[in-house]
Each structure stands twice: as C-alpha cells, then as structure tokens.
Design a protein around this motif. Structure first.
Motif, PDB file in Angstrom:
ATOM      1  N   LEU A  79       0.240   0.477  -3.874  1.00  0.00           N
ATOM      2  CA  LEU A  79       1.687   0.284  -3.941  1.00  0.00           C
ATOM      3  C   LEU A  79       2.411   0.859  -2.727  1.00  0.00           C
ATOM      4  O   LEU A  79       3.544   0.488  -2.449  1.00  0.00           O
ATOM      5  N   GLN A  80       1.771   1.776  -2.021  1.00  0.00           N
ATOM      6  CA  GLN A  80       2.382   2.384  -0.844  1.00  0.00           C
ATOM      7  C   GLN A  80       2.116   1.591   0.435  1.00  0.00           C
ATOM      8  O   GLN A  80       2.686   1.899   1.475  1.00  0.00           O
ATOM      9  N   LEU A  81       1.226   0.629   0.353  1.00  0.00           N
ATOM     10  CA  LEU A  81       0.832  -0.132   1.534  1.00  0.00           C
ATOM     11  C   LEU A  81       1.286  -1.580   1.413  1.00  0.00           C
ATOM     12  O   LEU A  81       1.750  -2.007   0.372  1.00  0.00           O
ATOM     13  N   GLY A  82       1.089  -2.311   2.464  1.00  0.00           N
ATOM     14  CA  GLY A  82       1.394  -3.734   2.466  1.00  0.00           C
ATOM     15  C   GLY A  82       0.227  -4.519   3.032  1.00  0.00           C
ATOM     16  O   GLY A  82      -0.726  -3.964   3.579  1.00  0.00           O
ATOM     17  N   GLY A  83       0.284  -5.810   2.891  1.00  0.00           N
ATOM     18  CA  GLY A  83      -0.709  -6.702   3.489  1.00  0.00           C
ATOM     19  C   GLY A  83      -2.112  -6.492   2.980  1.00  0.00           C
ATOM     20  O   GLY A  83      -2.338  -6.151   1.817  1.00  0.00           O
ATOM     21  N   ARG A  84      -3.058  -6.670   3.890  1.00  0.00           N
ATOM     22  CA  ARG A  84      -4.479  -6.644   3.498  1.00  0.00           C
ATOM     23  C   ARG A  84      -4.916  -5.279   2.985  1.00  0.00           C
ATOM     24  O   ARG A  84      -5.805  -5.190   2.144  1.00  0.00           O
ATOM     25  N   ASP A  85      -4.299  -4.188   3.483  1.00  0.00           N
ATOM     26  CA  ASP A  85      -4.681  -2.861   2.994  1.00  0.00           C
ATOM     27  C   ASP A  85      -4.296  -2.692   1.526  1.00  0.00           C
ATOM     28  O   ASP A  85      -5.052  -2.130   0.738  1.00  0.00           O
ATOM     29  N   ALA A  86      -3.141  -3.208   1.155  1.00  0.00           N
ATOM     30  CA  ALA A  86      -2.712  -3.142  -0.245  1.00  0.00           C
ATOM     31  C   ALA A  86      -3.635  -3.978  -1.128  1.00  0.00           C
ATOM     32  O   ALA A  86      -4.025  -3.544  -2.217  1.00  0.00           O
ATOM     33  N   VAL A  87      -3.999  -5.157  -0.640  1.00  0.00           N
ATOM     34  CA  VAL A  87      -4.895  -6.027  -1.406  1.00  0.00           C
ATOM     35  C   VAL A  87      -6.265  -5.365  -1.571  1.00  0.00           C
ATOM     36  O   VAL A  87      -6.859  -5.398  -2.648  1.00  0.00           O
ATOM     37  N   LEU A  88      -6.754  -4.747  -0.500  1.00  0.00           N
ATOM     38  CA  LEU A  88      -8.044  -4.059  -0.566  1.00  0.00           C
ATOM     39  C   LEU A  88      -8.020  -2.953  -1.613  1.00  0.00           C
ATOM     40  O   LEU A  88      -8.909  -2.876  -2.478  1.00  0.00           O
ATOM     41  N   LEU A  89      -7.008  -2.113  -1.570  1.00  0.00           N
ATOM     42  CA  LEU A  89      -6.946  -1.011  -2.534  1.00  0.00           C
ATOM     43  C   LEU A  89      -6.721  -1.508  -3.963  1.00  0.00           C
ATOM     44  O   LEU A  89      -7.252  -0.933  -4.911  1.00  0.00           O
ATOM     45  N   ALA A  90      -5.973  -2.575  -4.122  1.00  0.00           N
ATOM     46  CA  ALA A  90      -5.793  -3.145  -5.461  1.00  0.00           C
ATOM     47  C   ALA A  90      -7.113  -3.694  -5.995  1.00  0.00           C
ATOM     48  O   ALA A  90      -7.432  -3.536  -7.183  1.00  0.00           O
ATOM     49  N   SER A  91      -7.888  -4.318  -5.132  1.00  0.00           N
ATOM     50  CA  SER A  91      -9.203  -4.833  -5.542  1.00  0.00           C
ATOM     51  C   SER A  91     -10.136  -3.694  -5.930  1.00  0.00           C
ATOM     52  O   SER A  91     -10.872  -3.783  -6.913  1.00  0.00           O
ATOM     53  N   ILE A  92     -10.101  -2.628  -5.148  1.00  0.00           N
ATOM     54  CA  ILE A  92     -10.924  -1.459  -5.465  1.00  0.00           C
ATOM     55  C   ILE A  92     -10.484  -0.862  -6.801  1.00  0.00           C
ATOM     56  O   ILE A  92     -11.327  -0.501  -7.637  1.00  0.00           O
ATOM     57  N   ALA A  93      -9.190  -0.777  -7.031  1.00  0.00           N
ATOM     58  CA  ALA A  93      -8.687  -0.252  -8.307  1.00  0.00           C
ATOM     59  C   ALA A  93      -9.195  -1.092  -9.474  1.00  0.00           C
ATOM     60  O   ALA A  93      -9.615  -0.543 -10.502  1.00  0.00           O
ATOM     61  N   ALA A  94      -9.167  -2.403  -9.325  1.00  0.00           N
ATOM     62  CA  ALA A  94      -9.647  -3.277 -10.407  1.00  0.00           C
ATOM     63  C   ALA A  94     -11.133  -3.076 -10.655  1.00  0.00           C
ATOM     64  O   ALA A  94     -11.581  -3.025 -11.808  1.00  0.00           O
ATOM     65  N   CYS A  95     -11.904  -2.948  -9.592  1.00  0.00           N
ATOM     66  CA  CYS A  95     -13.346  -2.740  -9.743  1.00  0.00           C
ATOM     67  C   CYS A  95     -13.627  -1.409 -10.428  1.00  0.00           C
ATOM     68  O   CYS A  95     -14.481  -1.335 -11.317  1.00  0.00           O
ATOM     69  N   GLU A  96     -12.913  -0.383 -10.049  1.00  0.00           N
ATOM     70  CA  GLU A  96     -13.146   0.926 -10.652  1.00  0.00           C
ATOM     71  C   GLU A  96     -12.716   0.958 -12.119  1.00  0.00           C
ATOM     72  O   GLU A  96     -13.337   1.627 -12.942  1.00  0.00           O
ATOM     73  N   ALA A  97     -11.691   0.209 -12.460  1.00  0.00           N
ATOM     74  CA  ALA A  97     -11.302   0.090 -13.868  1.00  0.00           C
ATOM     75  C   ALA A  97     -12.415  -0.603 -14.663  1.00  0.00           C
ATOM     76  O   ALA A  97     -12.699  -0.227 -15.809  1.00  0.00           O
TER      77      ALA A  97
END
Length: 172
Positions: A147-165
C-alpha cells in the motif's frame, strides 16, 4: 436436487459444474481487480501518494530471509513436515529473488549491506502453529508495504502477501 442422477448415462448433462462456474467466476473477479489495481497504479491521477523507496523493499528482503531461516530450522526439527516446508521454502526463495531484482531496479541503495547480511538464527525451531503465525504476520506486513508503493513494486508485494496468506492456510 440432481436431475441428472435419474437419467441414463447417455442423457446426462455434460455442462459446467457449479464448482467450475464458481472457480471461473472467482478467477474473473481476481483478474478484473488486478487490472483495476494496475490501472490505478499506472495513471498519474491517483490522489494517494505512493512512496518509491528501496528501504521498503529492503525490509521485505529481510523478512523473506528471516522466514527462510525459520523454515530451514523447522525442516530439520520436524521431518514429517519436510515435503511441505520444502515447497514453502521454494516459494520464499522465489520471493527473495524477485525482491532482490526489484531492489536492483530501484534507485541506488545507500545501505546495500542490509541485503547481504544474514538473518539471525531462530532461538528454537518453530512448530507448525508458530510457522502459521509467522506466515500470517508476513502476509499482513507485505500487504501493508504494498500500500505504500506504486507500480510493479506494489504488485510484487501484493503477490507475495497473497502467497504468504496461502502458506498460513496450508499450515492450519
């Protein structure tokens, strides 16, 4: 009520099952949501200020390295969990690789040693319940960082969050 059950096999329907329809619908919603997120992140009209900071990515690198250390210790201590933990570790290694690439693409990092320093060894190997808690916390942290980032970095961290969930659910 299942009407096909009373029909001969040659007359039974071969249409899409309810489960198939629900899975396809859910995938459509996820795809649409991802498209909206990418669209919002790539337009200059977004009122939310995004922070483009390699420090956030470095924090995610450190978190992944710590999870890998926990998984390595748990794999040694809990032989029955080794196959599942090996897959979780492979996922985290892929996350770490992607995060390192994102850090390399970001502006020059003033504290590059933060990427190279090894994580501290866990005091004792985590059990399954503790690993689940660690994965849940990691998912929450990665989502907050996204949520603190934009673009591909935000997408990357969101994907990692989903995987860890997902990992947390596998460990339940």
């Amino acid at each position: 009520m299942d009407r096909d059950r009373d029909r001969p096999a040659s007359q039974r329907g071969t249409g899409t099952s309810r489960r198939g329809f629900l899975v396809a619908g859910a995938l459509g919603v996820v795809a649409a949501g991802s498209g909206v997120a990418v669209g919002v992140a790539t337009t200059g009209d977004d009122p939310l200020p995004f922070v483009e900071s390699p420090q956030i990515l470095l924090g995610a690198v450190a978190a992944e390295r710590a999870l890998i250390a926990e998984l390595d210790a748990a794999r040694t201590a809990h032989p029955a969990l080794r196959p599942m933990l090996a897959q979780l570790r492979a996922d985290h290694a892929a996350h770490l690789s992607a995060l390192r690439a994102a850090v390399a693409l970001a502006a020059p990092v003033p504290n590059a040693s933060a990427v190279a320093s090894p994580p501290p060894a866990p005091a004792r190997p985590a059990n399954r319940a503790r690993l689940r808690i660690l994965e849940q916390r990691a998912a929450t942290r990665a989502a907050a960082a996204a949520l603190q980032l934009g673009g591909r970095d935000a997408v990357l961290l969101a994907s990692i969050a989903a995987c860890e969930a997902t990992h947390a659910e596998l460990l339940s």
